[in-house]
Enzyme design. Structure first.
Site, PDB file in Angstrom:
ATOM      1  N   ASN A   9       0.871  -1.178   0.000  1.00  0.00           N
ATOM      2  CA  ASN A   9       0.000   0.000   0.000  1.00  0.00           C
ATOM      3  C   ASN A   9       0.905   1.224   0.000  1.00  0.00           C
ATOM      4  O   ASN A   9       1.458   1.591   1.026  1.00  0.00           O
ATOM      5  CB  ASN A   9      -0.889  -0.025   1.260  1.00  0.00           C
ATOM      6  N   LYS A  11       0.125   4.241  -0.346  1.00  0.00           N
ATOM      7  CA  LYS A  11      -0.527   5.460   0.167  1.00  0.00           C
ATOM      8  C   LYS A  11      -0.263   6.606  -0.830  1.00  0.00           C
ATOM      9  O   LYS A  11      -0.232   6.346  -2.029  1.00  0.00           O
ATOM     10  CB  LYS A  11      -0.047   5.752   1.589  1.00  0.00           C
ATOM     11  N   HIS A  95      -9.585   1.358   5.181  1.00  0.00           N
ATOM     12  CA  HIS A  95      -8.288   1.590   5.828  1.00  0.00           C
ATOM     13  C   HIS A  95      -8.475   2.591   6.969  1.00  0.00           C
ATOM     14  O   HIS A  95      -9.260   3.532   6.854  1.00  0.00           O
ATOM     15  CB  HIS A  95      -7.281   2.122   4.809  1.00  0.00           C
ATOM     16  N   GLU A  97      -6.767   5.002   7.918  1.00  0.00           N
ATOM     17  CA  GLU A  97      -6.530   6.410   7.557  1.00  0.00           C
ATOM     18  C   GLU A  97      -7.770   7.018   6.922  1.00  0.00           C
ATOM     19  O   GLU A  97      -8.078   8.189   7.121  1.00  0.00           O
ATOM     20  CB  GLU A  97      -5.303   6.510   6.639  1.00  0.00           C
ATOM     21  N   GLU A 164      -5.044  -4.499  11.019  1.00  0.00           N
ATOM     22  CA  GLU A 164      -4.058  -3.436  11.150  1.00  0.00           C
ATOM     23  C   GLU A 164      -4.369  -2.625  12.405  1.00  0.00           C
ATOM     24  O   GLU A 164      -5.207  -1.712  12.354  1.00  0.00           O
ATOM     25  CB  GLU A 164      -4.117  -2.494   9.940  1.00  0.00           C
ATOM     26  N   GLY A 170       2.636   2.921  10.652  1.00  0.00           N
ATOM     27  CA  GLY A 170       3.551   4.031  10.418  1.00  0.00           C
ATOM     28  C   GLY A 170       4.328   4.474  11.642  1.00  0.00           C
ATOM     29  O   GLY A 170       4.952   5.536  11.632  1.00  0.00           O
ATOM     30  N   SER A 209       3.693  -1.480  10.452  1.00  0.00           N
ATOM     31  CA  SER A 209       5.148  -1.486  10.681  1.00  0.00           C
ATOM     32  C   SER A 209       5.813  -2.815  10.340  1.00  0.00           C
ATOM     33  O   SER A 209       6.763  -3.228  11.009  1.00  0.00           O
ATOM     34  CB  SER A 209       5.466  -1.067  12.129  1.00  0.00           C
TER      35      SER A 209
HETATM   36  P1  13P Z   1       3.095   0.863   7.622  1.00  0.00           P
HETATM   37  O1  13P Z   1       3.622  -0.447   7.071  1.00  0.00           O
HETATM   38  O2  13P Z   1       3.802   2.059   7.063  1.00  0.00           O
HETATM   39  O3  13P Z   1       3.039   0.831   9.114  1.00  0.00           O
HETATM   40  O4  13P Z   1       1.588   0.989   7.108  1.00  0.00           O
HETATM   41  C1  13P Z   1       0.738  -0.074   7.253  1.00  0.00           C
HETATM   42  C2  13P Z   1      -0.506   0.191   6.504  1.00  0.00           C
HETATM   43  O5  13P Z   1      -1.271   1.072   6.835  1.00  0.00           O
HETATM   44  C3  13P Z   1      -0.770  -0.629   5.316  1.00  0.00           C
HETATM   45  O6  13P Z   1      -2.067  -0.418   4.857  1.00  0.00           O
END
Ligand code: 13P
Length: 251
Positions: A9, A11, A95, A97, A164, A170, A209
């Site tokens: 992903n 982003k 997600h 976010e 997640e 992140g 992460s």
């Molecule tokens: P990170 O791997 O940067 O922590 O992000 C995970 C994520 O949100 C994947 O959708």
């Protein structure tokens, strides 16, 4: 149980040129028959080009979001129908976010999952609790609510669930593998209780992460069939090292 799915992903990262460069490098690493299924979810601006570059390769194309309506007056949105038209296979739904920064509610996530199936896409449904919720002992209650809301109408197609935990995304601090395993086991039990043998077909990923250094701790777990990777997927070598962890025996 299908092969594990390791998905990138990106982003809001990468230009068109960077996308082309990345996919060329990744394709060179992956070869013709990778031991796990791989998917890359670029931003909308790079999807059409990525579809061209990935056609006929073992890497699937995913999108990070999609609107459930087929078409209409939804300024700024891209529909699941349009994604399917490009050759997209997977679409991330719900997600954290999007839930947190863009106010997406459970009911809207449910519409997306249904629409993904309607247009022949495979939803990657994201679920997970905040740190506050975990500390309050409410992690399962939150995940169960997200699952019930999104899948209340049943399973109408193939599904991937990405567990997640919000606090692990992140931050560089992943969940404890045993906690991820315990949550994945509860999700599986919930799926089996609701949908019977169909629930066995759902792949459960861990996300938050994941890096080459820790990937095996998650991908070696019996309850986890893949990973959804953010930051560490932005470099093709790093993403490929993570993918390889899914096929290696547990330490
Ligand atoms: P990170 O791997 O940067 O922590 O992000 C995970 C994520 O949100 C994947 O959708």
């Amino acid at each position: 149980m299908p092969k594990p799915l390791v998905a990138a992903n990106w982003k809001m990262h990468k230009t068109l040129r960077e996308t082309e460069e990345y996919l060329r490098r990744l394709l060179a690493l992956v070869g013709a028959e990778p031991p796990v299924e791989l998917a890359v979810c670029p931003p909308f601006t790079a999807l059409a080009r990525a579809a061209e570059l990935l056609a006929g390769t073992p890497i699937a194309l995913g999108a990070q979001n999609g609107h459930p309506q087929r078409e209409g007056a939804f300024t700024g949105e891209v529909s699941m129908y349009q994604l399917a038209d490009l050759g997209v296979k997977y679409v991330i739904c719900g997600h954290s976010e999007r839930r947190r920064l863009f106010g997406e509610a459970d009911a809207f996530v449910a519409e997306k999952v249904r629409a993904a199936w309607a247009y022949g896409l495979v939803p990657i449904l994201c679920v997970g609790e905040t740190l506050e919720e975990r500390r309050a002992g409410r992690a399962w209650e939150v995940v169960e609510r997200q699952l019930s809301a999104a899948l209340g109408d049943g399973l109408s197609g193939p599904l991937v669930i990405a567990y997640e935990p919000v606090w692990a995304i992140g931050t560089g601090v992943p969940a404890h593998p045993q906690d991820a395993q315990a949550m994945a086991r509860r999700i599986r039990a919930w799926l089996l209780a609701r949908y019977g043998p169909l629930g066995e077909e759902v792949r459960i990923q861990y996300g938050g992460s994941v890096k080459p250094e820790n990937a095996r701790e998650f991908l070696g777990l019996p309850e986890i069939q893949g990973a959804l990777v953010g930051g560490a997927s932005l470099d093709p070598e790093s993403f490929w090292r993570i993918a390889l962890s899914a096929s290696a025996p547990s330490p």
